[in-house]
Design a protein around this motif. Structure first.
Motif, PDB file in Angstrom:
ATOM      1  N   LEU A 189      18.291 -67.656 -57.845  1.00  0.00           N
ATOM      2  CA  LEU A 189      17.435 -68.738 -58.349  1.00  0.00           C
ATOM      3  C   LEU A 189      18.160 -69.547 -59.418  1.00  0.00           C
ATOM      4  CD1 LEU A 189      14.019 -66.878 -58.599  1.00  0.00           C
ATOM      5  CD2 LEU A 189      14.544 -68.785 -57.080  1.00  0.00           C
ATOM      6  N   TYR A 190      18.836 -68.867 -60.318  1.00  0.00           N
ATOM      7  CA  TYR A 190      19.566 -69.566 -61.374  1.00  0.00           C
ATOM      8  C   TYR A 190      20.802 -70.281 -60.834  1.00  0.00           C
ATOM      9  CZ  TYR A 190      16.674 -68.020 -65.222  1.00  0.00           C
ATOM     10  OH  TYR A 190      15.616 -67.844 -66.085  1.00  0.00           O
ATOM     11  N   ASP A 224      10.071 -67.426 -65.048  1.00  0.00           N
ATOM     12  CA  ASP A 224       8.705 -66.988 -64.759  1.00  0.00           C
ATOM     13  C   ASP A 224       8.525 -66.703 -63.276  1.00  0.00           C
ATOM     14  OD1 ASP A 224       6.017 -66.481 -65.709  1.00  0.00           O
ATOM     15  OD2 ASP A 224       5.443 -68.299 -64.585  1.00  0.00           O
ATOM     16  N   LEU A 225       9.091 -67.543 -62.415  1.00  0.00           N
ATOM     17  CA  LEU A 225       9.013 -67.332 -60.973  1.00  0.00           C
ATOM     18  C   LEU A 225       9.676 -66.024 -60.572  1.00  0.00           C
ATOM     19  CD1 LEU A 225       8.367 -68.448 -58.111  1.00  0.00           C
ATOM     20  CD2 LEU A 225      10.616 -69.531 -58.189  1.00  0.00           C
ATOM     21  N   ALA A 226      10.852 -65.758 -61.124  1.00  0.00           N
ATOM     22  CA  ALA A 226      11.560 -64.521 -60.806  1.00  0.00           C
ATOM     23  C   ALA A 226      10.779 -63.299 -61.276  1.00  0.00           C
ATOM     24  CB  ALA A 226      12.949 -64.533 -61.434  1.00  0.00           C
ATOM     25  N   LYS A 227      10.177 -63.415 -62.441  1.00  0.00           N
ATOM     26  CA  LYS A 227       9.408 -62.295 -62.992  1.00  0.00           C
ATOM     27  C   LYS A 227       8.148 -62.025 -62.172  1.00  0.00           C
ATOM     28  CE  LYS A 227       6.718 -61.637 -66.975  1.00  0.00           C
ATOM     29  NZ  LYS A 227       6.358 -62.065 -68.304  1.00  0.00           N
ATOM     30  N   GLY A 252      13.997 -59.271 -58.482  1.00  0.00           N
ATOM     31  CA  GLY A 252      15.119 -58.375 -58.696  1.00  0.00           C
ATOM     32  C   GLY A 252      16.292 -59.110 -59.302  1.00  0.00           C
ATOM     33  N   LYS A 253      17.359 -58.365 -59.549  1.00  0.00           N
ATOM     34  CA  LYS A 253      18.534 -58.951 -60.200  1.00  0.00           C
ATOM     35  C   LYS A 253      19.219 -59.991 -59.312  1.00  0.00           C
ATOM     36  CE  LYS A 253      21.119 -56.435 -62.905  1.00  0.00           C
ATOM     37  NZ  LYS A 253      22.106 -55.464 -63.406  1.00  0.00           N
TER      38      LYS A 253
END
Length: 68
Positions: A42-43, A27-30, A35-36
């Motif tokens: 993050l992961y 959710d944070l990335a979205k 971006g990719k």
């Protein structure tokens, strides 16, 4: 009985938190348009924390079964 419950309770509780953190990172990335590459980073950070927890479990098991 109490020791069993606390051992497995912590393991299951941390597993549930890790699952929830995967959703939080997604959710944070979205929301931040990371971006990719940003999403992967993050992961990777989350994976390092998960790896640390697994190493702790493995080391604890080895020390308990080695007779130390």
């Amino acid at each position: 009985m109490d020791q069993w419950l606390s051992d497995y309770g912590v393991t299951l509780g941390v597993g549930a938190l890790i699952t929830f953190m995967i959703f939080i990172v997604w959710d944070l990335a979205k929301r931040s348009n990371a971006g990719k590459f940003g999403t992967i980073m993050l992961y990777v950070g989350l994976a390092m924390g998960i790896f640390g927890f697994l190493i702790k479990v493995i080391i604890t098991w080895l020390l308990e079964n080695a007779g130390v």
